[in-house]
Write a protein that holds these residues in place. Sequence first.
Motif, mmCIF file in Angstrom:
data_model
loop_
_atom_site.group_PDB
_atom_site.id
_atom_site.type_symbol
_atom_site.label_atom_id
_atom_site.label_comp_id
_atom_site.label_asym_id
_atom_site.label_seq_id
_atom_site.Cartn_x
_atom_site.Cartn_y
_atom_site.Cartn_z
ATOM 1 N N ILE A 78 1.008 -1.483 -0.020
ATOM 2 C CA ILE A 78 0.032 -0.135 -0.189
ATOM 3 C C ILE A 78 0.682 1.141 0.044
ATOM 4 C CG2 ILE A 78 -1.640 1.127 1.122
ATOM 5 C CD1 ILE A 78 -2.679 -1.126 2.308
ATOM 6 N N ALA A 79 1.912 1.276 0.664
ATOM 7 C CA ALA A 79 2.921 2.811 0.838
ATOM 8 C C ALA A 79 3.179 2.488 -0.493
ATOM 9 C CB ALA A 79 4.061 2.050 1.590
ATOM 10 N N LEU A 85 1.281 6.628 -6.344
ATOM 11 C CA LEU A 85 0.314 7.763 -7.213
ATOM 12 C C LEU A 85 0.780 8.944 -6.404
ATOM 13 C CD1 LEU A 85 -2.614 7.496 -7.824
ATOM 14 C CD2 LEU A 85 -3.250 7.438 -5.927
ATOM 15 N N GLU A 86 1.374 9.653 -5.981
ATOM 16 C CA GLU A 86 1.919 10.777 -5.101
ATOM 17 C C GLU A 86 1.943 10.881 -7.095
ATOM 18 O OE1 GLU A 86 0.706 13.197 -3.352
ATOM 19 O OE2 GLU A 86 -0.603 11.094 -2.877
ATOM 20 N N GLU A 88 2.930 10.519 -9.417
ATOM 21 C CA GLU A 88 1.592 10.249 -11.261
ATOM 22 C C GLU A 88 0.763 11.983 -11.093
ATOM 23 O OE1 GLU A 88 -0.196 6.662 -11.517
ATOM 24 O OE2 GLU A 88 1.808 5.415 -11.971
ATOM 25 N N ARG A 89 0.463 11.869 -10.217
ATOM 26 C CA ARG A 89 -0.186 13.240 -9.518
ATOM 27 C C ARG A 89 0.394 13.886 -10.000
ATOM 28 N NH1 ARG A 89 -4.413 11.845 -4.593
ATOM 29 N NH2 ARG A 89 -5.395 10.320 -5.211
ATOM 30 N N GLU A 90 1.820 13.950 -9.263
ATOM 31 C CA GLU A 90 2.927 15.806 -8.777
ATOM 32 C C GLU A 90 3.198 15.623 -10.889
ATOM 33 O OE1 GLU A 90 5.287 14.649 -6.635
ATOM 34 O OE2 GLU A 90 4.446 15.343 -4.792
ATOM 35 N N ALA A 91 3.409 14.415 -11.479
ATOM 36 C CA ALA A 91 3.831 14.595 -13.303
ATOM 37 C C ALA A 91 3.221 15.108 -13.072
ATOM 38 C CB ALA A 91 4.521 12.916 -12.973
ATOM 39 N N ALA A 92 1.458 13.964 -13.563
ATOM 40 C CA ALA A 92 0.319 15.085 -14.276
ATOM 41 C C ALA A 92 -0.282 16.506 -13.959
ATOM 42 C CB ALA A 92 -0.894 14.073 -14.090
ATOM 43 N N ALA A 93 0.852 17.293 -12.806
ATOM 44 C CA ALA A 93 0.027 18.501 -12.654
ATOM 45 C C ALA A 93 1.115 19.151 -12.950
ATOM 46 C CB ALA A 93 0.162 18.854 -10.954
ATOM 47 N N ARG A 94 2.213 19.091 -13.382
ATOM 48 C CA ARG A 94 3.694 20.488 -13.830
ATOM 49 C C ARG A 94 2.321 20.315 -15.303
ATOM 50 N NH1 ARG A 94 7.429 15.999 -13.328
ATOM 51 N NH2 ARG A 94 7.268 14.635 -10.599
ATOM 52 N N PRO A 95 3.466 21.671 -15.033
ATOM 53 C CA PRO A 95 3.091 21.992 -17.310
ATOM 54 C C PRO A 95 3.709 21.068 -18.391
ATOM 55 C CG PRO A 95 3.874 24.133 -15.925
ATOM 56 C CD PRO A 95 3.424 22.971 -14.798
ATOM 57 N N PRO A 96 3.170 21.528 -19.157
ATOM 58 C CA PRO A 96 4.471 20.785 -20.431
ATOM 59 C C PRO A 96 5.794 21.385 -20.521
ATOM 60 C CG PRO A 96 2.337 21.518 -21.115
ATOM 61 C CD PRO A 96 1.972 21.999 -19.795
#
Length: 150
Positions: A78-79, A85-86, A88-96
Amino acid sequence: MIRDPNPAWEGRYPYEPLEAAGIGPESTQTEVEKASFTLMTRRLMNPDTQAAWNELRDLPRRMLADALLYDLDLGDAIAAARERLEREREAAARPPESTEIPDVLPDLLAGFAEDLPPIEMPPAPPTVLPEAAEVFPSRSVFDPLIQFDQ
């Protein structure tokens, strides 16, 4: 320990009928050997439990049954999943990396515009209000009637 949901096992998986006697993958071989007494005192010894008990008493057969189990450390799993997941979220939140519009885009759009036939649009017709609109009460009539909660 988690059992394979579709094990390559003929018949019923041997640990299932012996669960009532407290026999599981963590049981010692001595506990498996003595399980018949527990099954008989609890009146659980039947052909199904007898067959399961016989299979687990045979050490190579028990090792095969244990090979179909997966030792999972759910806390670590789980950890690790949360960390992934964190990330992936950070990568998705970064602008291109590049926010510039490629130089090719205006040329491409201009090329599309040249391929399209011209469209002739007639002028819009004049707006004609009905006579009833002139007699409609002004805003000053409605303002005192409308109240908003403060």
